[in-house]
Scaffold this motif. Structure first.
Motif, PDB file in Angstrom:
ATOM      1  N   ASP A 137      47.703  44.300  51.385  1.00 40.22           N
ATOM      2  CA  ASP A 137      48.696  45.573  50.685  1.00 40.22           C
ATOM      3  C   ASP A 137      48.589  45.878  48.886  1.00 40.22           C
ATOM      4  OD1 ASP A 137      50.072  43.942  50.562  1.00 40.22           O
ATOM      5  OD2 ASP A 137      52.388  44.933  51.588  1.00 40.22           O
ATOM      6  N   LEU A 138      48.103  44.573  47.810  1.00 43.17           N
ATOM      7  CA  LEU A 138      47.658  44.225  47.259  1.00 43.17           C
ATOM      8  C   LEU A 138      46.985  45.475  46.262  1.00 43.17           C
ATOM      9  CD1 LEU A 138      47.810  42.839  44.375  1.00 43.17           C
ATOM     10  CD2 LEU A 138      45.367  41.387  44.869  1.00 43.17           C
ATOM     11  N   ASP A 139      46.686  46.186  45.252  1.00 43.60           N
ATOM     12  CA  ASP A 139      46.456  46.895  44.505  1.00 43.60           C
ATOM     13  C   ASP A 139      44.958  46.647  44.057  1.00 43.60           C
ATOM     14  OD1 ASP A 139      44.938  49.436  42.991  1.00 43.60           O
ATOM     15  OD2 ASP A 139      47.119  48.319  41.069  1.00 43.60           O
ATOM     16  N   VAL A 140      44.055  47.158  45.149  1.00 37.90           N
ATOM     17  CA  VAL A 140      42.861  47.041  45.129  1.00 37.90           C
ATOM     18  C   VAL A 140      42.190  47.224  43.445  1.00 37.90           C
ATOM     19  CG1 VAL A 140      41.942  49.986  44.718  1.00 37.90           C
ATOM     20  CG2 VAL A 140      40.404  48.035  45.491  1.00 37.90           C
ATOM     21  N   LYS A 141      43.081  47.539  42.138  1.00 39.04           N
ATOM     22  CA  LYS A 141      42.252  46.828  41.229  1.00 39.04           C
ATOM     23  C   LYS A 141      42.577  46.006  41.264  1.00 39.04           C
ATOM     24  CE  LYS A 141      42.114  51.561  39.409  1.00 39.04           C
ATOM     25  NZ  LYS A 141      42.536  52.335  38.067  1.00 39.04           N
ATOM     26  N   ILE A 142      43.545  45.337  41.019  1.00 33.62           N
ATOM     27  CA  ILE A 142      43.753  43.854  41.533  1.00 33.62           C
ATOM     28  C   ILE A 142      43.234  43.019  41.999  1.00 33.62           C
ATOM     29  CG2 ILE A 142      45.703  42.287  41.118  1.00 33.62           C
ATOM     30  CD1 ILE A 142      45.665  44.280  39.136  1.00 33.62           C
ATOM     31  N   LYS A 143      42.541  43.286  42.912  1.00 34.44           N
ATOM     32  CA  LYS A 143      41.846  42.718  44.349  1.00 34.44           C
ATOM     33  C   LYS A 143      39.942  42.757  43.543  1.00 34.44           C
ATOM     34  CE  LYS A 143      43.556  43.952  48.570  1.00 34.44           C
ATOM     35  NZ  LYS A 143      43.424  45.094  50.106  1.00 34.44           N
ATOM     36  N   ALA A 144      40.041  43.452  43.032  1.00 36.29           N
ATOM     37  CA  ALA A 144      38.276  43.544  42.306  1.00 36.29           C
ATOM     38  C   ALA A 144      38.695  42.283  41.605  1.00 36.29           C
ATOM     39  CB  ALA A 144      38.165  44.928  41.803  1.00 36.29           C
ATOM     40  N   ALA A 145      39.550  42.787  40.133  1.00 36.40           N
ATOM     41  CA  ALA A 145      40.451  41.506  39.428  1.00 36.40           C
ATOM     42  C   ALA A 145      39.542  40.124  40.203  1.00 36.40           C
ATOM     43  CB  ALA A 145      41.460  41.995  38.748  1.00 36.40           C
ATOM     44  N   LEU A 146      40.981  39.856  41.085  1.00 31.58           N
ATOM     45  CA  LEU A 146      40.445  39.230  41.480  1.00 31.58           C
ATOM     46  C   LEU A 146      39.171  38.299  42.076  1.00 31.58           C
ATOM     47  CD1 LEU A 146      44.002  38.517  43.724  1.00 31.58           C
ATOM     48  CD2 LEU A 146      43.273  37.771  41.902  1.00 31.58           C
ATOM     49  N   PHE A 147      38.027  38.800  42.387  1.00 28.63           N
ATOM     50  CA  PHE A 147      37.205  38.510  43.114  1.00 28.63           C
ATOM     51  C   PHE A 147      36.204  38.370  41.437  1.00 28.63           C
ATOM     52  CE2 PHE A 147      33.359  40.971  43.310  1.00 28.63           C
ATOM     53  CZ  PHE A 147      32.578  40.139  44.443  1.00 28.63           C
ATOM     54  N   GLY A 148      36.526  39.413  40.504  1.00 29.07           N
ATOM     55  CA  GLY A 148      35.998  38.553  39.487  1.00 29.07           C
ATOM     56  C   GLY A 148      36.199  37.541  38.922  1.00 29.07           C
ATOM     57  N   ALA A 149      37.456  36.620  39.105  1.00 26.55           N
ATOM     58  CA  ALA A 149      37.594  35.773  38.674  1.00 26.55           C
ATOM     59  C   ALA A 149      37.311  35.199  39.462  1.00 26.55           C
ATOM     60  CB  ALA A 149      39.721  35.728  38.918  1.00 26.55           C
ATOM     61  N   CYS A 150      36.289  34.817  41.131  1.00 28.26           N
ATOM     62  CA  CYS A 150      35.916  33.513  41.137  1.00 28.26           C
ATOM     63  C   CYS A 150      34.800  33.372  40.703  1.00 28.26           C
ATOM     64  CB  CYS A 150      35.738  34.678  42.973  1.00 28.26           C
ATOM     65  SG  CYS A 150      34.432  33.326  43.795  1.00 28.26           S
ATOM     66  N   PHE A 151      33.923  34.407  39.852  1.00 25.84           N
ATOM     67  CA  PHE A 151      32.893  34.449  39.314  1.00 25.84           C
ATOM     68  C   PHE A 151      33.041  33.566  38.399  1.00 25.84           C
ATOM     69  CE2 PHE A 151      32.082  37.343  42.147  1.00 25.84           C
ATOM     70  CZ  PHE A 151      31.397  37.675  42.700  1.00 25.84           C
ATOM     71  N   LEU A 152      34.238  33.867  37.214  1.00 20.79           N
ATOM     72  CA  LEU A 152      34.718  33.308  35.820  1.00 20.79           C
ATOM     73  C   LEU A 152      34.430  31.558  36.245  1.00 20.79           C
ATOM     74  CD1 LEU A 152      34.969  32.881  33.005  1.00 20.79           C
ATOM     75  CD2 LEU A 152      37.500  33.762  33.086  1.00 20.79           C
ATOM     76  N   ILE A 153      35.396  31.211  37.398  1.00 23.14           N
ATOM     77  CA  ILE A 153      35.939  29.924  37.771  1.00 23.14           C
ATOM     78  C   ILE A 153      34.291  29.632  38.102  1.00 23.14           C
ATOM     79  CG2 ILE A 153      36.649  28.473  39.799  1.00 23.14           C
ATOM     80  CD1 ILE A 153      39.389  30.907  39.844  1.00 23.14           C
ATOM     81  N   ASP A 154      33.601  29.802  38.731  1.00 23.39           N
ATOM     82  CA  ASP A 154      32.507  29.539  39.228  1.00 23.39           C
ATOM     83  C   ASP A 154      31.385  28.613  37.847  1.00 23.39           C
ATOM     84  OD1 ASP A 154      30.424  28.277  40.793  1.00 23.39           O
ATOM     85  OD2 ASP A 154      29.399  30.235  40.644  1.00 23.39           O
ATOM     86  N   PHE A 155      31.353  30.122  37.569  1.00 25.08           N
ATOM     87  CA  PHE A 155      30.636  29.363  35.817  1.00 25.08           C
ATOM     88  C   PHE A 155      31.755  28.695  35.216  1.00 25.08           C
ATOM     89  CE2 PHE A 155      28.146  32.666  37.160  1.00 25.08           C
ATOM     90  CZ  PHE A 155      27.061  32.867  36.241  1.00 25.08           C
ATOM     91  N   MET A 156      32.518  28.170  35.226  1.00 22.86           N
ATOM     92  CA  MET A 156      33.850  27.427  34.488  1.00 22.86           C
ATOM     93  C   MET A 156      33.311  25.908  34.320  1.00 22.86           C
ATOM     94  SD  MET A 156      36.996  29.925  32.883  1.00 22.86           S
ATOM     95  CE  MET A 156      37.507  28.090  31.928  1.00 22.86           C
ATOM     96  N   TYR A 157      33.193  25.547  36.123  1.00 23.70           N
ATOM     97  CA  TYR A 157      33.990  24.882  36.650  1.00 23.70           C
ATOM     98  C   TYR A 157      32.449  23.928  38.045  1.00 23.70           C
ATOM     99  CZ  TYR A 157      38.826  25.706  34.548  1.00 23.70           C
ATOM    100  OH  TYR A 157      39.273  25.592  33.937  1.00 23.70           O
TER     101      TYR A 157
END
Length: 267
Positions: free
Chosen positions: A239-259
């Motif tokens: 039930d999380l706001d779909v826009k925050i779900k999208a932001a968490l989806f984006g966080a996955c790629f930032l974490i991938d590139f950084m680490y």
């Protein structure tokens, strides 16, 4: 029919109908299995307030992100634009993600490079754009912290992922379109994944409640040693706001590139 010396006997066929010609048909070898097209997730109805194309996210609480292996990187060590397949837990394809970048940026800036990631739905329409500006990797300097902007539809910001300064832990704040903090992400002291998964916990703003997880999955010794093609799992409340779900989806790629983007050179 009787034949003479200059004629050819015609064998009778069933109902006196000659067999149909078999022009251009290639015999199928025994045991042949035709290739199967990827299974796509059905498009659900879009609820009010949901950006176009993100209706997929309203129906799921987990995503699996698989980075495609590029032969040029494995054989030549030449960094190419990253590509990802995004699936749900049933194995149905949800999104396709492709990096847009130039050769000099990829080769000289490495995993700290700026990038634009285009997120397409199963119809080939771009539904999200992930933007990361270039920042240096000096973690001791608070002015060089990493940031990612999530747009949906492209050109309309709906969320941000901002790195928080910390002396030894990876920490991020997930913000809404008004840049208000909504969730925190906290990683482990050591992001090295030696024969095990690496978990980044999604927490409430006061860091007292765990609400989800971004997991860098162990993919085996050979793949981890010779490629930087990674697999991630993302779990968040249904039930999380779909826009925050999208932001968490984006966080996955930032974490991938950084680490993990250059991890085959760090082992």
């Amino acid at each position: 029919m009787a034949s003479n010396g200059n004629s050819i006997d015609l064998q009778p066929t069933k109902n006196n109908v000659p067999p149909a010609p078999n022009y251009g048909q290639v015999p199928v070898p025994p045991g042949y299995v035709p290739p199967q097209a990827p299974v796509m997730m059905p498009v659900p109805q879009r609820p009010p307030g949901c950006p176009p194309g993100l209706e997929y996210l309203t129906q799921i609480d987990q995503l699996l992100v698989h980075q495609k292996i590029e032969l040029a990187e494995v054989i030549l060590g030449w960094e190419t634009n990253n590509k990802y397949l995004v699936k749900n837990t049933l194995g149905q394809q949800v999104f396709y993600v492709a990096e847009e970048n130039n050769c000099c940026n990829r080769q000289f800036c490495g995993p700290m490079r700026s990038f634009v990631l285009h997120v397409q739905d199963n119809m080939g329409q771009e539904v999200m754009t992930l933007l990361r500006p270039y920042r240096c990797s000096a973690c001791c300097c608070p002015c060089c912290l990493q940031e990612l902007e999530v747009q949906a539809p492209p050109g309309t910001p709906i969320g941000y992922v901002v790195q928080n300064w910390h002396p030894f832990l990876p920490k991020f704040t997930v913000q809404n379109e008004r840049r208000e903090g909504v969730l925190k992400i906290k990683g482990p002291f050591c992001a090295c994944n030696c024969c095990s998964d690496v978990n980044f916990e999604i927490m409430s703003m006061d860091e007292t409640a765990n609400v989800g997880r971004i997991c860098k999955q162990w993919t085996g010794i050979l793949r981890e040693a010779f490629t930087d093609a990674d697999n991630f799992g993302i779990k968040f409340p249904m039930d999380l706001d779909v826009k925050i779900k999208a932001a968490l989806f984006g966080a996955c790629f930032l974490i991938d590139f950084m680490y993990f983007e250059n991890n085959q050179n760090n082992k």
